[in-house]
Design an enzyme around this catalytic site. Structure first.
Site, PDB file in Angstrom:
ATOM      1  N   LYS A 122       0.847  -1.205   0.000  1.00  0.00           N
ATOM      2  CA  LYS A 122       0.000   0.000   0.000  1.00  0.00           C
ATOM      3  C   LYS A 122       0.879   1.251   0.000  1.00  0.00           C
ATOM      4  O   LYS A 122       0.666   2.179  -0.793  1.00  0.00           O
ATOM      5  CB  LYS A 122      -0.932  -0.020   1.216  1.00  0.00           C
ATOM      6  CG  LYS A 122      -1.747   1.222   1.393  1.00  0.00           C
ATOM      7  CD  LYS A 122      -2.701   1.487   0.237  1.00  0.00           C
ATOM      8  CE  LYS A 122      -3.145   2.923   0.188  1.00  0.00           C
ATOM      9  NZ  LYS A 122      -4.010   3.244  -0.923  1.00  0.00           N
ATOM     10  N   ASN A 167       1.282   4.019  -3.337  1.00  0.00           N
ATOM     11  CA  ASN A 167       1.132   5.481  -3.258  1.00  0.00           C
ATOM     12  C   ASN A 167       2.451   6.184  -3.554  1.00  0.00           C
ATOM     13  O   ASN A 167       2.469   7.242  -4.194  1.00  0.00           O
ATOM     14  CB  ASN A 167       0.600   5.886  -1.881  1.00  0.00           C
ATOM     15  CG  ASN A 167      -0.927   5.830  -1.839  1.00  0.00           C
ATOM     16  OD1 ASN A 167      -1.570   5.620  -2.870  1.00  0.00           O
ATOM     17  ND2 ASN A 167      -1.503   6.016  -0.676  1.00  0.00           N
ATOM     18  N   CYS A 215      -3.415  11.332   1.349  1.00  0.00           N
ATOM     19  CA  CYS A 215      -2.617  10.096   1.366  1.00  0.00           C
ATOM     20  C   CYS A 215      -1.157  10.241   0.921  1.00  0.00           C
ATOM     21  O   CYS A 215      -0.264   9.755   1.617  1.00  0.00           O
ATOM     22  CB  CYS A 215      -3.294   9.047   0.490  1.00  0.00           C
ATOM     23  SG  CYS A 215      -4.849   8.501   1.187  1.00  0.00           S
ATOM     24  N   LYS A 263      -8.522  17.849  -5.679  1.00  0.00           N
ATOM     25  CA  LYS A 263      -8.741  17.373  -7.043  1.00  0.00           C
ATOM     26  C   LYS A 263     -10.218  17.542  -7.354  1.00  0.00           C
ATOM     27  O   LYS A 263     -10.997  17.848  -6.447  1.00  0.00           O
ATOM     28  CB  LYS A 263      -8.294  15.912  -7.211  1.00  0.00           C
ATOM     29  CG  LYS A 263      -9.105  14.945  -6.351  1.00  0.00           C
ATOM     30  CD  LYS A 263      -8.590  13.528  -6.418  1.00  0.00           C
ATOM     31  CE  LYS A 263      -9.003  12.799  -7.676  1.00  0.00           C
ATOM     32  NZ  LYS A 263      -8.874  11.334  -7.550  1.00  0.00           N
ATOM     33  N   ARG A 292      -3.614  23.637 -13.659  1.00  0.00           N
ATOM     34  CA  ARG A 292      -4.056  22.271 -13.939  1.00  0.00           C
ATOM     35  C   ARG A 292      -4.018  21.919 -15.415  1.00  0.00           C
ATOM     36  O   ARG A 292      -4.396  20.804 -15.795  1.00  0.00           O
ATOM     37  CB  ARG A 292      -5.476  22.069 -13.401  1.00  0.00           C
ATOM     38  CG  ARG A 292      -5.548  22.105 -11.897  1.00  0.00           C
ATOM     39  CD  ARG A 292      -4.793  20.945 -11.279  1.00  0.00           C
ATOM     40  NE  ARG A 292      -4.964  20.887  -9.838  1.00  0.00           N
ATOM     41  CZ  ARG A 292      -4.712  19.812  -9.119  1.00  0.00           C
ATOM     42  NH1 ARG A 292      -4.272  18.716  -9.691  1.00  0.00           N
ATOM     43  NH2 ARG A 292      -4.871  19.843  -7.833  1.00  0.00           N
TER      44      ARG A 292
HETATM   45  P1  NAD Z   1     -11.284   9.979   7.741  1.00  0.00           P
HETATM   46  O1  NAD Z   1     -10.613  10.937   8.645  1.00  0.00           O
HETATM   47  O2  NAD Z   1     -12.174  10.502   6.663  1.00  0.00           O
HETATM   48  O3  NAD Z   1     -12.193   8.961   8.605  1.00  0.00           O
HETATM   49  C1  NAD Z   1     -11.741   8.309   9.734  1.00  0.00           C
HETATM   50  C2  NAD Z   1     -12.904   8.216  10.722  1.00  0.00           C
HETATM   51  O4  NAD Z   1     -12.518   7.367  11.806  1.00  0.00           O
HETATM   52  C3  NAD Z   1     -13.319   9.547  11.341  1.00  0.00           C
HETATM   53  O5  NAD Z   1     -14.682   9.788  11.069  1.00  0.00           O
HETATM   54  C4  NAD Z   1     -13.069   9.354  12.851  1.00  0.00           C
HETATM   55  O6  NAD Z   1     -14.034   9.996  13.656  1.00  0.00           O
HETATM   56  C5  NAD Z   1     -13.162   7.853  12.978  1.00  0.00           C
HETATM   57  N1  NAD Z   1     -12.486   7.302  14.158  1.00  0.00           N
HETATM   58  C6  NAD Z   1     -11.204   7.490  14.553  1.00  0.00           C
HETATM   59  N2  NAD Z   1     -10.954   6.765  15.652  1.00  0.00           N
HETATM   60  C7  NAD Z   1     -12.092   6.103  15.968  1.00  0.00           C
HETATM   61  C8  NAD Z   1     -12.456   5.195  16.981  1.00  0.00           C
HETATM   62  N3  NAD Z   1     -11.564   4.800  17.904  1.00  0.00           N
HETATM   63  N4  NAD Z   1     -13.718   4.740  17.013  1.00  0.00           N
HETATM   64  C9  NAD Z   1     -14.624   5.122  16.085  1.00  0.00           C
HETATM   65  N5  NAD Z   1     -14.339   5.957  15.077  1.00  0.00           N
HETATM   66  C10 NAD Z   1     -13.080   6.447  15.022  1.00  0.00           C
HETATM   67  O7  NAD Z   1     -10.143   9.069   7.122  1.00  0.00           O
HETATM   68  P2  NAD Z   1     -10.139   8.337   5.686  1.00  0.00           P
HETATM   69  O8  NAD Z   1      -9.775   9.304   4.633  1.00  0.00           O
HETATM   70  O9  NAD Z   1     -11.372   7.534   5.572  1.00  0.00           O
HETATM   71  O10 NAD Z   1      -8.892   7.364   5.865  1.00  0.00           O
HETATM   72  C11 NAD Z   1      -8.961   6.234   6.692  1.00  0.00           C
HETATM   73  C12 NAD Z   1      -7.729   5.388   6.442  1.00  0.00           C
HETATM   74  O11 NAD Z   1      -7.754   4.910   5.093  1.00  0.00           O
HETATM   75  C13 NAD Z   1      -6.403   6.119   6.601  1.00  0.00           C
HETATM   76  O12 NAD Z   1      -5.453   5.229   7.130  1.00  0.00           O
HETATM   77  C14 NAD Z   1      -6.027   6.478   5.176  1.00  0.00           C
HETATM   78  O13 NAD Z   1      -4.632   6.582   5.000  1.00  0.00           O
HETATM   79  C15 NAD Z   1      -6.556   5.281   4.403  1.00  0.00           C
HETATM   80  N6  NAD Z   1      -6.898   5.555   3.003  1.00  0.00           N
HETATM   81  C16 NAD Z   1      -7.529   6.713   2.660  1.00  0.00           C
HETATM   82  C17 NAD Z   1      -7.890   6.935   1.333  1.00  0.00           C
HETATM   83  C18 NAD Z   1      -8.591   8.203   0.922  1.00  0.00           C
HETATM   84  O14 NAD Z   1      -8.735   8.416  -0.276  1.00  0.00           O
HETATM   85  N7  NAD Z   1      -9.032   9.052   1.830  1.00  0.00           N
HETATM   86  C19 NAD Z   1      -7.632   5.959   0.377  1.00  0.00           C
HETATM   87  C20 NAD Z   1      -7.010   4.779   0.766  1.00  0.00           C
HETATM   88  C21 NAD Z   1      -6.650   4.592   2.088  1.00  0.00           C
HETATM   89  C1  UDX Z   2      -4.531   8.348  -3.970  1.00  0.00           C
HETATM   90  C2  UDX Z   2      -4.316   7.051  -4.760  1.00  0.00           C
HETATM   91  O1  UDX Z   2      -4.534   7.310  -6.148  1.00  0.00           O
HETATM   92  C3  UDX Z   2      -5.260   5.967  -4.268  1.00  0.00           C
HETATM   93  O2  UDX Z   2      -4.977   4.739  -4.939  1.00  0.00           O
HETATM   94  C4  UDX Z   2      -5.059   5.784  -2.776  1.00  0.00           C
HETATM   95  O3  UDX Z   2      -5.934   4.807  -2.280  1.00  0.00           O
HETATM   96  C5  UDX Z   2      -5.270   7.092  -2.042  1.00  0.00           C
HETATM   97  O4  UDX Z   2      -4.386   8.100  -2.590  1.00  0.00           O
HETATM   98  P1  UDX Z   2      -6.308  10.306  -4.049  1.00  0.00           P
HETATM   99  O5  UDX Z   2      -5.306  11.034  -3.222  1.00  0.00           O
HETATM  100  O6  UDX Z   2      -7.715  10.248  -3.582  1.00  0.00           O
HETATM  101  O7  UDX Z   2      -5.851   8.788  -4.258  1.00  0.00           O
HETATM  102  O8  UDX Z   2      -6.349  10.947  -5.531  1.00  0.00           O
HETATM  103  P2  UDX Z   2      -5.357  10.844  -6.776  1.00  0.00           P
HETATM  104  O9  UDX Z   2      -6.185  10.734  -7.984  1.00  0.00           O
HETATM  105  O10 UDX Z   2      -4.300   9.852  -6.599  1.00  0.00           O
HETATM  106  O11 UDX Z   2      -4.704  12.295  -6.812  1.00  0.00           O
HETATM  107  C6  UDX Z   2      -3.791  12.741  -5.810  1.00  0.00           C
HETATM  108  C7  UDX Z   2      -3.246  14.098  -6.183  1.00  0.00           C
HETATM  109  O12 UDX Z   2      -2.375  14.002  -7.321  1.00  0.00           O
HETATM  110  C8  UDX Z   2      -4.332  15.117  -6.565  1.00  0.00           C
HETATM  111  O13 UDX Z   2      -4.000  16.372  -6.038  1.00  0.00           O
HETATM  112  C9  UDX Z   2      -4.266  15.125  -8.077  1.00  0.00           C
HETATM  113  O14 UDX Z   2      -4.728  16.323  -8.633  1.00  0.00           O
HETATM  114  C10 UDX Z   2      -2.766  14.943  -8.308  1.00  0.00           C
HETATM  115  N1  UDX Z   2      -2.424  14.373  -9.628  1.00  0.00           N
HETATM  116  C11 UDX Z   2      -2.879  13.139  -9.991  1.00  0.00           C
HETATM  117  C12 UDX Z   2      -1.599  15.089 -10.479  1.00  0.00           C
HETATM  118  O15 UDX Z   2      -1.171  16.207 -10.165  1.00  0.00           O
HETATM  119  N2  UDX Z   2      -1.256  14.530 -11.687  1.00  0.00           N
HETATM  120  C13 UDX Z   2      -1.687  13.303 -12.068  1.00  0.00           C
HETATM  121  O16 UDX Z   2      -1.318  12.869 -13.179  1.00  0.00           O
HETATM  122  C14 UDX Z   2      -2.534  12.585 -11.190  1.00  0.00           C
END
Ligand code: NAD
Ligand code: UDX
EC number: 1.1.1.22
Length: 474
Positions: free
Chosen positions: A218, A222, A274, A337, A437
């Site tokens: 993972k 990223n 992320c 984005k 952009r």
């Molecule tokens: P987020 O902040 O949107 O959501 C996390 C939630 O967990 C919050 O609502 C918070 O209140 C809750 N929480 C925290 N501790 C808690 C507890 N003890 N009990 C109950 N609820 C609790 O975060 P997210 O963006 O959903 O990311 C979650 C994880 O997934 C992170 O590790 C992130 O790196 C990973 N991830 C995020 C993305 C993305 O695009 N946002 C993509 C892939 C992976």
């Molecule tokens: C990223 C990963 O793509 C996803 O697989 C992972 O689970 C979470 O992190 P996210 O951050 O939601 O997803 O969006 P992503 O589309 O990856 O874009 C990340 C940033 O890169 C944005 O600011 C986007 O505008 C920028 N970007 C993306 C560029 O500047 N150029 C590109 O060619 C692609």
């Protein structure tokens, strides 16, 4: 057989992921819990807490049938066969590893809750992005608090969805990755989770590994994606100084099937919750493993992103005669984005802060970001007159009226379709557009009379006059 799933954390990952699981697995009851009452109330309302194309439809199909959002964490844990931990894992802001290591306090507190509540066997799945070997800590907590007759299996099942396309990414995932222990019980738990995904993902797209490979994959995915953006952004700086065009370079390079064309869009810099967090996490891991050269390699990806954001902001200021004090500048887009309202690590924040620091008055419009969020993101600057220097609008036309310059920070489709003749006629002259952009028709904008600047291509008077001869207004 998994009959009940609980997901701890109703955020950008937990919410959409479990909604799609509920949609595709009508035989499974999915409960998403969160400690935030507000968030859960929003998940149960008509206005979901996050904007994702297609998500409203999925939630409305399943909510109240086999999909539930609740603050009753205890009952959901108690009843579940399988528990996803999908809580936030932000970068630590204090103590050891400050500014780099992932803060695992929310993961740990979720694990402790499970240990306290569970009275029967559970499969606990790390959905959050965590450092390598985090599953070991979860296991230590669970096993140290074991009640008689309760056993746990810990799996790593990282999420690869991107915001703005989350539902589509979940429905048609490139792959599902599941890591677990190489024991009979571990393999059986992997099999159970495979069966959940097999409701809609072909078996050959579900790959299984050992736990540590899954956790590292993972971070690696990223890091690779971010590295591509930093690579093309580094080349964009060369293009601006040489007359090469970064879009042409990206196309030529990306057509090599070994390289591929995706994630080569030069920009103001990458944002989102992320990339930076996970890169920092990887760098910290390298330091802990005494691999400083490897750490420096990945740190370079972050450094290049910082450089790109600063370079773009500096270009705006230098083009506006080296001063933006009291100038009105419109920012089109504030989300990191398009198709999301999320502003975490948005490059727009960097641009806005730099311009505010230099005394500019900002007019900001984003189709999905709430006003309160923008003010919160910019408040760390501590400017006493922040409220008078930031004006938030609800459409691009009023946001750009009477401004000296437009800065495009997010690639929202609607910005491509604006009537730029009308916008130009209502701006202070000379009128500037900085396209961070690369989404606008630069030739057309120059024809209208704008001074146009973008990433990775020097738009010169000569280039325009070649196309338009003496008609050019630039
Ligand atoms: P987020 O902040 O949107 O959501 C996390 C939630 O967990 C919050 O609502 C918070 O209140 C809750 N929480 C925290 N501790 C808690 C507890 N003890 N009990 C109950 N609820 C609790 O975060 P997210 O963006 O959903 O990311 C979650 C994880 O997934 C992170 O590790 C992130 O790196 C990973 N991830 C995020 C993305 C993305 O695009 N946002 C993509 C892939 C992976
Ligand atoms: C990223 C990963 O793509 C996803 O697989 C992972 O689970 C979470 O992190 P996210 O951050 O939601 O997803 O969006 P992503 O589309 O990856 O874009 C990340 C940033 O890169 C944005 O600011 C986007 O505008 C920028 N970007 C993306 C560029 O500047 N150029 C590109 O060619 C692609």
């Amino acid at each position: 057989m998994i009959k009940k799933i609980c997901c701890i954390g109703a955020g950008y990952v937990g919410g959409p992921t479990c909604s799609v699981i509920a949609l595709k697995c009508p035989d499974i009851c999915v409960t998403v819990v969160d400690k935030s009452r507000d968030r859960i109330a929003q998940w149960n309302s008509d206005k979901l807490p996050i904007y994702e194309p297609g998500l409203d439809e999925v939630v409305s199909q399943c909510r109240g049938k086999n999909l539930f959002f609740s603050t009753d964490i205890e009952t959901a844990i108690q009843e579940a066969d399988l528990i996803f931990i999908s809580v936030n894992t932000p970068t630590k802001t204090f103590g050891n590893g400050k500014g780099r290591a992932a803060d695992l306090k929310y993961v740990e507190s979720a694990a402790r809750m499970i240990a306290e509540i569970a009275t029967n066997d559970k499969i606990v799945v790390e959905k959050s992005t965590v450092p390598v070997r985090a599953a070991e800590s979860i296991m230590n907590i669970l096993r140290a608090n074991n009640k008689p007759g309760v056993s746990y299996q810990i799996l790593s099942n990282p999420e690869f969805l991107a915001e703005g396309t989350a539902v589509q990414d979940l429905l048609c995932a490139d792959r599902i990755l599941i890591g677990g222990e190489d024991t009979l019980e571990g393999q059986a738990a992997i099999e159970e989770l495979c069966r959940v995904y097999e409701h809609w993902i072909p078996r050959e797209n579900i790959i299984t590994t050992n736990t540590w490979s899954s956790e590292l994959s993972k971070l690696a995915a990223n890091a690779f994606l971010a590295q591509r953006i930093s690579s093309i952004n580094a080349l964009s700086a060369i293009c601006e100084k040489t007359g090469a065009d970064v879009s042409e370079v990206a196309r030529a390079v990306g057509l090599d099937s070994r390289i591929g064309s995706k994630f080569l869009q030069a920009s103001v810099g990458f944002g989102g919750s992320c990339f930076q967090k996970d890169l920092l996490n990887l760098v910290y891991l390298c330091e802990c493993l005494k691999l400083p050269e490897v750490g420096r390699y990945w740190q370079g990806v972050i450094d290049m992103n910082e450089y790109q954001k600063s370079r773009f902001s500096a270009q705006v200021i230098s083009s506006l005669f080296n001063t933006v004090t009291d100038k009105h500048i419109s920012l089109l887009g504030f989300a990191f984005k398009k198709n999301t309202g999320d502003t975490r690590e948005s490059p727009a924040i960097h641009v806005a802060q730099t311009l505010l620091d230099e005394g500019a008055i900002l007019h900001i419009y984003d189709p999905k970001v709430e006003e309160a969020q923008i003010m919160e993101d910019l408040s760390p600057l501590g400017l006493s007159d922040l409220k008078t220097r930031i004006n938030i609008y609800h459409d691009a036309y009023t946001a750009t009226r009477n401004t000296h310059a437009i800065v495009v920070c997010t690639e929202w489709d609607e910005f491509m379709e604006l009537d730029y003749k009308k916008i130009f006629s209502e701006m202070t002259k000379p009128a500037y557009i900085f396209d961070g952009r690369k989404i606008l028709d630069h030739d057309n904008l120059q024809r209208i009379g704008f001074n146009v600047q973008t990433i990775g291509k020097k738009l010169t008077r000569a280039a325009i006059s070649r196309v338009w001869g003496s008609q050019t207004q630039v």
